[in-house]
Write a protein that holds these residues in place. Sequence first.
Motif, PDB file in Angstrom:
ATOM      1  N   GLU A   5       8.354  -0.086  -3.430  1.00 30.38           N
ATOM      2  CA  GLU A   5       6.977   0.417  -3.534  1.00 30.38           C
ATOM      3  C   GLU A   5       6.340  -0.001  -4.857  1.00 30.38           C
ATOM      4  O   GLU A   5       5.173  -0.408  -4.902  1.00 30.38           O
ATOM      5  CB  GLU A   5       7.010   1.953  -3.498  1.00 30.38           C
ATOM      6  N   ALA A   6       7.134   0.095  -5.927  1.00 28.97           N
ATOM      7  CA  ALA A   6       6.612  -0.270  -7.249  1.00 28.97           C
ATOM      8  C   ALA A   6       6.229  -1.744  -7.284  1.00 28.97           C
ATOM      9  O   ALA A   6       5.144  -2.118  -7.762  1.00 28.97           O
ATOM     10  CB  ALA A   6       7.661   0.043  -8.324  1.00 28.97           C
ATOM     11  N   ILE A   7       7.117  -2.575  -6.764  1.00 31.41           N
ATOM     12  CA  ILE A   7       6.869  -4.027  -6.814  1.00 31.41           C
ATOM     13  C   ILE A   7       5.658  -4.397  -5.942  1.00 31.41           C
ATOM     14  O   ILE A   7       4.801  -5.196  -6.352  1.00 31.41           O
ATOM     15  CB  ILE A   7       8.136  -4.789  -6.377  1.00 31.41           C
ATOM     16  N   ASP A   8       5.556  -3.797  -4.770  1.00 31.76           N
ATOM     17  CA  ASP A   8       4.399  -4.069  -3.889  1.00 31.76           C
ATOM     18  C   ASP A   8       3.097  -3.677  -4.583  1.00 31.76           C
ATOM     19  O   ASP A   8       2.097  -4.404  -4.526  1.00 31.76           O
ATOM     20  CB  ASP A   8       4.522  -3.286  -2.574  1.00 31.76           C
ATOM     21  N   ALA A   9       3.109  -2.526  -5.242  1.00 31.98           N
ATOM     22  CA  ALA A   9       1.890  -2.063  -5.917  1.00 31.98           C
ATOM     23  C   ALA A   9       1.525  -2.999  -7.070  1.00 31.98           C
ATOM     24  O   ALA A   9       0.349  -3.317  -7.290  1.00 31.98           O
ATOM     25  CB  ALA A   9       2.086  -0.637  -6.436  1.00 31.98           C
ATOM     26  N   ALA A  10       2.533  -3.474  -7.804  1.00 31.47           N
ATOM     27  CA  ALA A  10       2.248  -4.393  -8.918  1.00 31.47           C
ATOM     28  C   ALA A  10       1.743  -5.732  -8.394  1.00 31.47           C
ATOM     29  O   ALA A  10       0.819  -6.338  -8.970  1.00 31.47           O
ATOM     30  CB  ALA A  10       3.504  -4.591  -9.763  1.00 31.47           C
ATOM     31  N   ALA A  11       2.332  -6.187  -7.295  1.00 31.46           N
ATOM     32  CA  ALA A  11       1.931  -7.487  -6.734  1.00 31.46           C
ATOM     33  C   ALA A  11       0.484  -7.449  -6.249  1.00 31.46           C
ATOM     34  O   ALA A  11      -0.210  -8.481  -6.234  1.00 31.46           O
ATOM     35  CB  ALA A  11       2.865  -7.877  -5.597  1.00 31.46           C
ATOM     36  N   ASP A  52      -2.046  -5.967  -7.680  1.00 30.20           N
ATOM     37  CA  ASP A  52      -3.038  -5.882  -8.765  1.00 30.20           C
ATOM     38  C   ASP A  52      -2.556  -6.722  -9.949  1.00 30.20           C
ATOM     39  O   ASP A  52      -1.578  -6.365 -10.614  1.00 30.20           O
ATOM     40  CB  ASP A  52      -3.213  -4.413  -9.198  1.00 30.20           C
ATOM     41  N   ALA A  53      -3.255  -7.809 -10.229  1.00 28.37           N
ATOM     42  CA  ALA A  53      -2.840  -8.713 -11.314  1.00 28.37           C
ATOM     43  C   ALA A  53      -2.926  -8.039 -12.674  1.00 28.37           C
ATOM     44  O   ALA A  53      -2.388  -8.538 -13.656  1.00 28.37           O
ATOM     45  CB  ALA A  53      -3.708  -9.976 -11.291  1.00 28.37           C
ATOM     46  N   ASN A  54      -3.637  -6.894 -12.742  1.00 26.93           N
ATOM     47  CA  ASN A  54      -3.749  -6.171 -14.021  1.00 26.93           C
ATOM     48  C   ASN A  54      -3.089  -4.794 -13.930  1.00 26.93           C
ATOM     49  O   ASN A  54      -3.587  -3.817 -14.476  1.00 26.93           O
ATOM     50  CB  ASN A  54      -5.216  -6.058 -14.434  1.00 26.93           C
ATOM     51  N   ALA A  55      -1.962  -4.754 -13.204  1.00 26.35           N
ATOM     52  CA  ALA A  55      -1.185  -3.503 -13.127  1.00 26.35           C
ATOM     53  C   ALA A  55      -0.077  -3.550 -14.165  1.00 26.35           C
ATOM     54  O   ALA A  55       0.488  -4.609 -14.436  1.00 26.35           O
ATOM     55  CB  ALA A  55      -0.584  -3.351 -11.735  1.00 26.35           C
ATOM     56  N   ASP A  59      14.130  -7.094 -10.407  1.00 24.57           N
ATOM     57  CA  ASP A  59      13.673  -7.241  -9.026  1.00 24.57           C
ATOM     58  C   ASP A  59      12.180  -7.551  -9.102  1.00 24.57           C
ATOM     59  O   ASP A  59      11.502  -7.114 -10.057  1.00 24.57           O
ATOM     60  CB  ASP A  59      13.909  -5.939  -8.246  1.00 24.57           C
ATOM     61  N   GLY A  60      11.672  -8.292  -8.151  1.00 25.72           N
ATOM     62  CA  GLY A  60      10.250  -8.636  -8.240  1.00 25.72           C
ATOM     63  C   GLY A  60       9.710  -9.228  -6.958  1.00 25.72           C
ATOM     64  O   GLY A  60      10.448  -9.364  -5.974  1.00 25.72           O
ATOM     65  N   PRO A  61       8.424  -9.602  -6.954  1.00 29.73           N
ATOM     66  CA  PRO A  61       7.795 -10.138  -5.752  1.00 29.73           C
ATOM     67  C   PRO A  61       8.526 -11.359  -5.200  1.00 29.73           C
ATOM     68  O   PRO A  61       8.493 -11.626  -3.992  1.00 29.73           O
ATOM     69  CB  PRO A  61       6.379 -10.513  -6.225  1.00 29.73           C
ATOM     70  N   SER A  62       9.217 -12.115  -6.057  1.00 32.70           N
ATOM     71  CA  SER A  62       9.933 -13.311  -5.575  1.00 32.70           C
ATOM     72  C   SER A  62      11.426 -13.078  -5.428  1.00 32.70           C
ATOM     73  O   SER A  62      12.200 -14.030  -5.320  1.00 32.70           O
ATOM     74  CB  SER A  62       9.692 -14.487  -6.532  1.00 32.70           C
ATOM     75  N   HIS A  66       4.628 -11.537 -13.700  1.00 36.17           N
ATOM     76  CA  HIS A  66       3.904 -10.323 -13.312  1.00 36.17           C
ATOM     77  C   HIS A  66       4.581  -9.661 -12.104  1.00 36.17           C
ATOM     78  O   HIS A  66       4.911 -10.328 -11.131  1.00 36.17           O
ATOM     79  CB  HIS A  66       2.440 -10.638 -12.970  1.00 36.17           C
ATOM     80  N   GLY A  67       4.787  -8.369 -12.193  1.00 34.55           N
ATOM     81  CA  GLY A  67       5.360  -7.613 -11.073  1.00 34.55           C
ATOM     82  C   GLY A  67       6.871  -7.501 -11.132  1.00 34.55           C
ATOM     83  O   GLY A  67       7.465  -6.736 -10.365  1.00 34.55           O
ATOM     84  N   GLU A  68       7.513  -8.254 -12.023  1.00 35.74           N
ATOM     85  CA  GLU A  68       8.971  -8.137 -12.102  1.00 35.74           C
ATOM     86  C   GLU A  68       9.335  -6.835 -12.821  1.00 35.74           C
ATOM     87  O   GLU A  68       8.761  -6.508 -13.865  1.00 35.74           O
ATOM     88  CB  GLU A  68       9.580  -9.340 -12.801  1.00 35.74           C
ATOM     89  N   LEU A  69      10.291  -6.148 -12.232  1.00 41.04           N
ATOM     90  CA  LEU A  69      10.705  -4.820 -12.722  1.00 41.04           C
ATOM     91  C   LEU A  69      12.164  -4.901 -13.171  1.00 41.04           C
ATOM     92  O   LEU A  69      13.015  -5.378 -12.424  1.00 41.04           O
ATOM     93  CB  LEU A  69      10.566  -3.810 -11.572  1.00 41.04           C
TER      94      LEU A  69
END
Length: 334
Positions: free
Chosen positions: A14-20, A22-25, A178-181, A207-210
């Motif tokens: 859920e976190a990664i999807d939300a970050a992906a 919004d480029a400014n999350a 973990d991240g979008p890719s 961006h979006g990597e956690l």
Amino acid sequence: MKECAYFRASTVAEAIDAAAADANAFYLAGGTNLVDLMRLGVAEPRSVIDVSGLSTRITQLDSGGFGVGAGVSNSDLAADLRIRRAFPMLSQALLSGASGQLRNMASVGGNLLQRTRCLYFQDTSKPCNKRANGSGCPARSGVHRDLGILGTSTACVATHPSDMAVALAALDVTVHIDGPSGRRRLSLDEFYRLPGDDPTRDTTLSHGELVTTIELPPPAPLLSNSAYRKARDRASYAFAVGSVAAAITVADGVVADVRLAFGAVAPRPWRARTAERLIRGGPATAEAFVAAIDVEFGAAETLPDNAFKIPLSRNMAVTLLAELAADQPTDSRT
Ligand SMILES: Cc1cc2nc3c(=O)[nH]c(=O)nc-3n(C[C@H](O)[C@H](O)[C@H](O)COP(=O)(O)OP(=O)(O)OC[C@H]3O[C@@H](n4cnc5c(N)ncnc54)[C@H](O)[C@@H]3O)c2cc1C
Ligand code: SF4
């Protein structure tokens, strides 16, 4: 502080999807650094994704090492008896940071990713290449007493402020991401980047990597005979002016193995691999430690007000290594 959207993630996905989306999350953990930067106008996220409820456990791995969730608090990691016994330098580094209240809020992931305390970075009325690349670096000719001497560039001489990360550098940890890719694992050397001509990014994260977990190695005699020492302007609640994480084993007066990392001298925790190579296999004497550390700092580029960091770091490291070499328990000799 600018308004932003808030979303509390209940899973990593859920976190990664939300970050992906919004480029400014920005991810928000304990908020002890990010919220300060938002108040100062240095960070202006459109949305913050609260990850403070994720990855909050310390588990023993099949390898014998430990997986420390990125959401574990600095206090909980420092207090864990297994960590205190196996890696004293890590527990000591954590306890030397900030204050009790801050350590209760601060997470392991947020500690790794906290930003520099360079005064100009935190003051949006001043130019700063780390905030706006190309605007300049007033620290070089201004206030730079606390700033870096190794791994810096003409664009930026900021230091990384974390104590914990210095011990992690000496421990050779693996950072799980973990991240979008997808998922990947990085050593701390691969995780942090040097400023070069683009100081805006401190790490190699996209961006979006956690950060999900920090993998610690299995306990070993070398790592249990370790310590962290920090020089600072007051006895508590202050960032390091210099710091060192060290571990050593000695047999018959000869260094069997050694780990050494410095803090507050570089844009990332500075693993002193050159000094380690020179110390390993040599006599466990202060003279040998001085000679090796002087070679490590031979690459230093100092500014007028921070040259003192070379003797400060060297003296702290030599004293600590000598103490650890003298104090090691008989069963830790290899
Ligand atoms: C007064 C004061 C004194 C301090 N003194 C010290 C000190 O002496 N030594 C020291 O080491 N530190 C010190 N600190 C810093 C403190 O340790 C950090 O602020 C803290 O560790 C950050 O953790 P956090 O969970 O609050 O991070 P946050 O503020 O929530 O986040 C920090 C950054 O990390 C990112 N982030 C958070 N979690 C993740 C994740 N899992 N994956 C990817 N990105 C993530 C956020 O997006 C943000 O950019 C001090 C802080 C203060 C305010
Ligand atoms: S040292 Fe880095 S963070 Fe500080 S003013 Fe220069 S560019 Fe900005």
